[in-house]
Design a protein around this motif. Structure first.
Motif, PDB file in Angstrom:
ATOM      1  N   LEU A  55       0.829  -1.210   0.000  1.00 32.90           N
ATOM      2  CA  LEU A  55       0.000   0.000   0.000  1.00 32.90           C
ATOM      3  C   LEU A  55       0.861   1.257   0.000  1.00 32.90           C
ATOM      4  CD1 LEU A  55      -2.838  -0.980   2.519  1.00 32.90           C
ATOM      5  CD2 LEU A  55      -3.066  -0.690   0.052  1.00 32.90           C
ATOM      6  N   TRP A  56       1.969   1.208   0.704  1.00 31.02           N
ATOM      7  CA  TRP A  56       2.833   2.386   0.786  1.00 31.02           C
ATOM      8  C   TRP A  56       3.483   2.689  -0.567  1.00 31.02           C
ATOM      9  CZ3 TRP A  56       3.213   6.316   3.805  1.00 31.02           C
ATOM     10  CH2 TRP A  56       4.338   7.157   3.734  1.00 31.02           C
ATOM     11  N   SER A  86       2.122   2.248  -3.403  1.00 29.13           N
ATOM     12  CA  SER A  86       1.097   2.888  -4.256  1.00 29.13           C
ATOM     13  C   SER A  86       0.128   3.659  -3.371  1.00 29.13           C
ATOM     14  CB  SER A  86       0.358   1.824  -5.066  1.00 29.13           C
ATOM     15  OG  SER A  86      -0.256   0.877  -4.193  1.00 29.13           O
ATOM     16  N   LYS A  87       0.728   4.553  -2.569  1.00 27.86           N
ATOM     17  CA  LYS A  87      -0.063   5.214  -1.526  1.00 27.86           C
ATOM     18  C   LYS A  87      -1.084   6.205  -2.070  1.00 27.86           C
ATOM     19  CE  LYS A  87       3.820   8.376  -0.574  1.00 27.86           C
ATOM     20  NZ  LYS A  87       4.813   7.620  -1.355  1.00 27.86           N
ATOM     21  N   ALA A 146      -4.381   4.403  -2.619  1.00 27.51           N
ATOM     22  CA  ALA A 146      -4.947   3.991  -1.337  1.00 27.51           C
ATOM     23  C   ALA A 146      -5.475   5.181  -0.557  1.00 27.51           C
ATOM     24  CB  ALA A 146      -3.890   3.247  -0.519  1.00 27.51           C
ATOM     25  N   LEU A 178      -8.721   6.378  -1.952  1.00 25.70           N
ATOM     26  CA  LEU A 178      -9.816   5.484  -1.574  1.00 25.70           C
ATOM     27  C   LEU A 178     -10.214   5.689  -0.117  1.00 25.70           C
ATOM     28  CD1 LEU A 178     -11.691   3.314  -2.578  1.00 25.70           C
ATOM     29  CD2 LEU A 178      -9.985   1.590  -1.953  1.00 25.70           C
ATOM     30  N   VAL A 179      -9.227   5.931   0.749  1.00 27.41           N
ATOM     31  CA  VAL A 179      -9.528   6.233   2.155  1.00 27.41           C
ATOM     32  C   VAL A 179     -10.410   7.471   2.255  1.00 27.41           C
ATOM     33  CG1 VAL A 179      -8.516   7.084   4.308  1.00 27.41           C
ATOM     34  CG2 VAL A 179      -7.516   5.105   3.166  1.00 27.41           C
ATOM     35  N   LEU A 191      -9.475  -0.204  -7.725  1.00 26.63           N
ATOM     36  CA  LEU A 191      -8.154  -0.248  -7.098  1.00 26.63           C
ATOM     37  C   LEU A 191      -7.675  -1.696  -6.950  1.00 26.63           C
ATOM     38  CD1 LEU A 191      -5.834   1.289  -5.753  1.00 26.63           C
ATOM     39  CD2 LEU A 191      -7.044   1.042  -3.564  1.00 26.63           C
ATOM     40  N   ASN A 212      -4.343  -3.341  -8.584  1.00 26.28           N
ATOM     41  CA  ASN A 212      -3.328  -4.026  -7.781  1.00 26.28           C
ATOM     42  C   ASN A 212      -3.071  -5.450  -8.271  1.00 26.28           C
ATOM     43  OD1 ASN A 212      -2.823  -1.848  -6.123  1.00 26.28           O
ATOM     44  ND2 ASN A 212      -4.372  -2.431  -4.608  1.00 26.28           N
ATOM     45  N   GLU A 228      -6.399  -6.559   2.787  1.00 30.50           N
ATOM     46  CA  GLU A 228      -5.920  -5.256   2.315  1.00 30.50           C
ATOM     47  C   GLU A 228      -7.073  -4.253   2.257  1.00 30.50           C
ATOM     48  OE1 GLU A 228      -2.853  -4.368  -1.049  1.00 30.50           O
ATOM     49  OE2 GLU A 228      -4.846  -4.433  -1.983  1.00 30.50           O
ATOM     50  N   ASN A 229      -8.211  -4.710   1.732  1.00 26.85           N
ATOM     51  CA  ASN A 229      -9.380  -3.825   1.664  1.00 26.85           C
ATOM     52  C   ASN A 229      -9.870  -3.458   3.066  1.00 26.85           C
ATOM     53  OD1 ASN A 229     -11.885  -2.699   0.184  1.00 26.85           O
ATOM     54  ND2 ASN A 229     -12.754  -4.094   1.698  1.00 26.85           N
ATOM     55  N   VAL A 233      -7.647  -0.610   4.396  1.00 26.64           N
ATOM     56  CA  VAL A 233      -7.998   0.667   3.758  1.00 26.64           C
ATOM     57  C   VAL A 233      -9.346   1.164   4.274  1.00 26.64           C
ATOM     58  CG1 VAL A 233      -8.560   1.780   1.564  1.00 26.64           C
ATOM     59  CG2 VAL A 233      -6.644   0.174   1.693  1.00 26.64           C
TER      60      VAL A 233
END
Length: 401
Positions: free
Chosen positions: A11-12, A14-15, A18, A21-22, A298, A302, A330-331, A334
């Motif tokens: 995630l970092w 491709s921050k 992410a 999306l947050v 997303l 990924n 992962e989801n 996030v």
């Protein structure tokens, strides 16, 4: 939990996606929870019990322009004609129409003006002794007014001396509950409370004191008047078609207008609330759909970007369920970041709406329901891309090195 570190690392790297999306999840949670709460508030408002069977009631206006017409006498003739129509339960000439969005209200006090005393505002309706029966409202305590209680006048030079009130209004004036039989004042005019009627709404459904209603036995002779008619169930349309012809046959120098069912008046009064409810439903649907597409997009990105990583894990013995769990976890991470931020935004938005638009404070249950729904929606949205990732062959992945 051994997967948390590689998930954070991925995630970092491709921050940007992410983080976007947050923010999207947070904004969606804030708007959806407040919108759902407002919808619930509007639905409760729209479905409130008015205390009246408005599907059996209709109103109309009557304007007499004939100079030689005795208005008071003609009112009595009109009411008699209306009550004689087959299918009519009762009818009255009335100052205002309940649930119409237009009415009269005033404050009643325990002492006459100019003395200071406890007071409470109520909408009021004035008609003869047929009023309670026309409204089809139950008398809970005391007595109804009779023909002897009715005052006929051309203005406020004379006033009735008795009144019927709803219990909510009487409790505002007499919190101890001993108001029946007591005297209350409208200005310096005394009214004895002779009866308590069942709960009913006044003219305005959105009034903070909509349940405070007073019925006064007084009829004022005037060229313009409103008439309220109650019919037997299922016969309202039949009766409405006869009214104009019947009344004009009795006296031609007048105009009959706005023959309308009271339920239609309620729809007119609540049209903006129903529009708001529908618009918010559309807004919630669009926001959830866009957020679901963002989560799915997303995840697909990924999957495509991590083909080598996924293939390597498969070559090392990872099962398809492990790959699915990886993307679901992962989801979840996030979503949790978005939910934490969204809760704060939801409370802040509620505070703004409460201060600037007089809306009630957001019920925390709506935040919980919304975040649970968004989280489950996210899991569903990411499941298909995760399943697609399980189809990556280890051999294809290794040839892509």
């Amino acid at each position: 939990m051994s997967e948390l570190k590689p998930i954070f690392n991925a995630l970092w790297r491709s921050k940007t996606g992410a983080l976007l999306l947050v923010v999207q999840i947070a904004v969606t949670l804030a708007i959806v929870s407040n919108a759902a709460f407002i919808i619930h508030d509007r639905v409760t408002f729209l479905n409130q019990d008015t205390g009246l069977k408005d599907e059996n009631l209709f109103r109309f206006n009557l304007y007499t322009f004939g100079k030689n017409v005795d208005i008071g006498q003609q009112q009595e003739v009109d009411e008699t004609l209306l009550r004689a129509i087959p299918g009519v339960a009762d009818a009255v000439v009335i100052n205002q129409v309940p649930l119409s969005g237009s009415g009269d209200s005033t404050s009643f006090h325990l002492k006459p003006t100019p003395e200071q005393s406890r007071g409470a505002r109520a909408s009021f309706f004035m008609a003869d002794e047929h009023l309670l029966n026309t409204l089809d409202v139950k008398l809970e305590d005391g007595r109804n007014f009779t023909a002897a209680d009715v005052v006929y006048s051309e203005g406020f030079e004379k006033s009735a001396s008795v009144v019927l009130v709803t219990r909510s209004h009487l409790l505002d004036l007499f919190p101890e509950g001993d108001g029946l039989g007591k005297t209350i004042y409208l200005g310096d005019n005394p009214f004895q409370v002779i009866g308590i009627i069942a709960p009913m709404k006044g003219p305005w459904l959105d009034d903070e004191q909509a349940d405070n209603v007073a019925l006064i036995p007084q009829v004022m002779a005037a060229p313009f008047k409103r008439v309220l008619v109650r019919t037997e169930p299922g016969r309202r349309d039949e009766v409405m078609q006869q009214v104009e012809k019947l009344l004009l046959a009795s006296e031609s120098e007048r105009v009959v207008s706005r023959i309308t069912g009271v339920d239609k008046l309620v729809l007119e009064q609540t049209s903006q609330d129903r529009l708001m409810k529908n618009m918010l439903l559309v807004l919630i649907t669009v926001l959830l759909l866009v957020t679901a597409l963002g989560i799915c997009g997303l995840a697909l990105f990924n999957v495509g970007r991590r083909t080598r990583q996924i293939g390597t894990r498969r070559a090392l013995g990872a099962k398809k369920s492990d790959i699915v769990r990886y993307f679901l976890l992962e989801n979840t991470l996030v979503s949790l970041f978005g939910i934490v931020l969204g809760v704060g935004l939801a409370l802040a938005m509620s505070d703004v709406l409460m201060r600037h638009y007089s809306l009630p404070s957001l019920d925390n249950w709506f935040i919980l329901y919304s975040l649970a729904g968004i989280y489950l929606m996210g899991l569903v949205a990411v499941y298909w891309p995760a399943q697609r990732a399980t189809q990556i062959s280890p051999s294809i992945a290794t040839r892509s090195v």
